[in-house]
Write a protein that holds these residues in place. Structure first.
Motif, PDB file in Angstrom:
ATOM      1  N   HIS A   1       0.844  -1.208   0.000  1.00 54.75           N
ATOM      2  CA  HIS A   1       0.000   0.000   0.000  1.00 54.75           C
ATOM      3  C   HIS A   1       0.875   1.254   0.000  1.00 54.75           C
ATOM      4  N   PRO A   2       1.495   1.562  -1.142  1.00 58.94           N
ATOM      5  CA  PRO A   2       2.452   2.671  -1.183  1.00 58.94           C
ATOM      6  C   PRO A   2       1.843   4.054  -0.920  1.00 58.94           C
ATOM      7  N   TYR A   3       0.537   4.199  -1.066  1.00 55.02           N
ATOM      8  CA  TYR A   3      -0.073   5.515  -0.887  1.00 55.02           C
ATOM      9  C   TYR A   3      -0.765   5.666   0.459  1.00 55.02           C
ATOM     10  N   GLU A   4      -0.608   4.684   1.325  1.00 58.36           N
ATOM     11  CA  GLU A   4      -1.212   4.735   2.661  1.00 58.36           C
ATOM     12  C   GLU A   4      -0.147   5.096   3.689  1.00 58.36           C
ATOM     13  N   GLU A   5      -0.572   5.817   4.696  1.00 61.40           N
ATOM     14  CA  GLU A   5       0.300   6.137   5.834  1.00 61.40           C
ATOM     15  C   GLU A   5       0.242   4.941   6.789  1.00 61.40           C
ATOM     16  N   ILE A   6       1.318   4.189   6.879  1.00 64.58           N
ATOM     17  CA  ILE A   6       1.359   3.008   7.740  1.00 64.58           C
ATOM     18  C   ILE A   6       2.468   3.190   8.758  1.00 64.58           C
ATOM     19  N   ASN A   7       2.103   3.096  10.036  1.00 65.46           N
ATOM     20  CA  ASN A   7       3.092   3.146  11.110  1.00 65.46           C
ATOM     21  C   ASN A   7       2.900   1.928  12.008  1.00 65.46           C
ATOM     22  N   GLU A   8       3.627   1.860  13.090  1.00 67.82           N
ATOM     23  CA  GLU A   8       3.622   0.651  13.928  1.00 67.82           C
ATOM     24  C   GLU A   8       2.260   0.334  14.544  1.00 67.82           C
ATOM     25  N   ASP A   9       1.398   1.341  14.698  1.00 68.21           N
ATOM     26  CA  ASP A   9       0.095   1.132  15.330  1.00 68.21           C
ATOM     27  C   ASP A   9      -1.076   1.091  14.347  1.00 68.21           C
ATOM     28  N   THR A  10      -0.804   1.155  13.068  1.00 66.24           N
ATOM     29  CA  THR A  10      -1.870   1.184  12.068  1.00 66.24           C
ATOM     30  C   THR A  10      -2.734  -0.067  12.166  1.00 66.24           C
ATOM     31  N   GLU A  11      -4.042   0.126  12.195  1.00 66.28           N
ATOM     32  CA  GLU A  11      -4.992  -0.992  12.188  1.00 66.28           C
ATOM     33  C   GLU A  11      -5.035  -1.554  10.767  1.00 66.28           C
ATOM     34  N   LEU A  12      -4.657  -2.802  10.617  1.00 64.50           N
ATOM     35  CA  LEU A  12      -4.508  -3.386   9.291  1.00 64.50           C
ATOM     36  C   LEU A  12      -5.730  -4.184   8.830  1.00 64.50           C
ATOM     37  N   ILE A  13      -6.351  -4.913   9.729  1.00 70.17           N
ATOM     38  CA  ILE A  13      -7.470  -5.782   9.352  1.00 70.17           C
ATOM     39  C   ILE A  13      -8.760  -4.980   9.211  1.00 70.17           C
ATOM     40  N   ASN A  14      -9.153  -4.293  10.273  1.00 72.83           N
ATOM     41  CA  ASN A  14     -10.428  -3.559  10.260  1.00 72.83           C
ATOM     42  C   ASN A  14     -10.442  -2.421   9.244  1.00 72.83           C
ATOM     43  N   SER A  15      -9.275  -1.903   8.921  1.00 70.29           N
ATOM     44  CA  SER A  15      -9.195  -0.814   7.939  1.00 70.29           C
ATOM     45  C   SER A  15      -9.266  -1.343   6.506  1.00 70.29           C
ATOM     46  N   GLY A  16      -9.099  -2.653   6.352  1.00 70.40           N
ATOM     47  CA  GLY A  16      -9.113  -3.243   5.022  1.00 70.40           C
ATOM     48  C   GLY A  16      -7.761  -3.249   4.324  1.00 70.40           C
ATOM     49  N   LEU A  17      -6.715  -2.811   5.018  1.00 66.56           N
ATOM     50  CA  LEU A  17      -5.383  -2.809   4.404  1.00 66.56           C
ATOM     51  C   LEU A  17      -4.863  -4.229   4.183  1.00 66.56           C
ATOM     52  N   LEU A  18      -5.244  -5.154   5.062  1.00 68.72           N
ATOM     53  CA  LEU A  18      -4.857  -6.545   4.883  1.00 68.72           C
ATOM     54  C   LEU A  18      -6.103  -7.406   4.726  1.00 68.72           C
ATOM     55  N   ASP A  19      -6.097  -8.223   3.676  1.00 62.13           N
ATOM     56  CA  ASP A  19      -7.131  -9.234   3.500  1.00 62.13           C
ATOM     57  C   ASP A  19      -6.426 -10.588   3.438  1.00 62.13           C
ATOM     58  N   SER A  20      -7.159 -11.627   3.162  1.00 62.06           N
ATOM     59  CA  SER A  20      -6.572 -12.974   3.220  1.00 62.06           C
ATOM     60  C   SER A  20      -5.397 -13.137   2.249  1.00 62.06           C
ATOM     61  N   LEU A  21      -5.512 -12.595   1.057  1.00 64.80           N
ATOM     62  CA  LEU A  21      -4.412 -12.735   0.096  1.00 64.80           C
ATOM     63  C   LEU A  21      -3.189 -11.918   0.495  1.00 64.80           C
ATOM     64  N   SER A  22      -3.412 -10.721   0.986  1.00 69.68           N
ATOM     65  CA  SER A  22      -2.257  -9.911   1.384  1.00 69.68           C
ATOM     66  C   SER A  22      -1.595 -10.471   2.641  1.00 69.68           C
ATOM     67  N   ILE A  23      -2.366 -11.120   3.509  1.00 67.63           N
ATOM     68  CA  ILE A  23      -1.768 -11.781   4.676  1.00 67.63           C
ATOM     69  C   ILE A  23      -0.840 -12.901   4.200  1.00 67.63           C
ATOM     70  N   LEU A  24      -1.267 -13.658   3.211  1.00 69.43           N
ATOM     71  CA  LEU A  24      -0.410 -14.721   2.675  1.00 69.43           C
ATOM     72  C   LEU A  24       0.875 -14.149   2.075  1.00 69.43           C
ATOM     73  N   PHE A  25       0.767 -13.000   1.398  1.00 68.57           N
ATOM     74  CA  PHE A  25       1.959 -12.343   0.854  1.00 68.57           C
ATOM     75  C   PHE A  25       2.902 -11.925   1.984  1.00 68.57           C
ATOM     76  N   VAL A  26       2.345 -11.307   3.029  1.00 64.93           N
ATOM     77  CA  VAL A  26       3.160 -10.869   4.168  1.00 64.93           C
ATOM     78  C   VAL A  26       3.843 -12.072   4.815  1.00 64.93           C
TER      79      VAL A  26
END
Length: 80
Positions: free
Chosen positions: A18-43
């Protein structure tokens, strides 16, 4: 206090997703929709390759991926 090297790597992977999102150590990833099942597998694949660890499917649960800090804790759990 989290391992800064691990946190920096995880933040770089998330910012690659997500190059255009502001992501820091406390960013909510799941509820915000930044991570879904496919992106979790990538991570997971990036973490396993970079840290030479295996993340058991028991740990593929939302609470471990809800923020970058939680992902660092997961890496530490799987590294020990």
């Amino acid at each position: 206090m989290p391992d800064q090297t691990k946190l920096d790597f995880i933040l770089s992977v998330l910012r690659e997703l997500h190059p255009y999102e502001e992501i820091n150590e406390d960013t909510e990833l799941i509820n915000s929709g930044l991570l879904d099942s496919l992106s979790i597998l990538f991570v997971i694949s990036q973490i396993e390759e970079h840290f030479n660890i295996e993340i058991s499917e028991d740990f593929v649960q939302p609470q471990y991926f809800s923020s970058p800090l939680n992902i660092v804790e997961l890496v530490q759990l799987c590294s020990s």
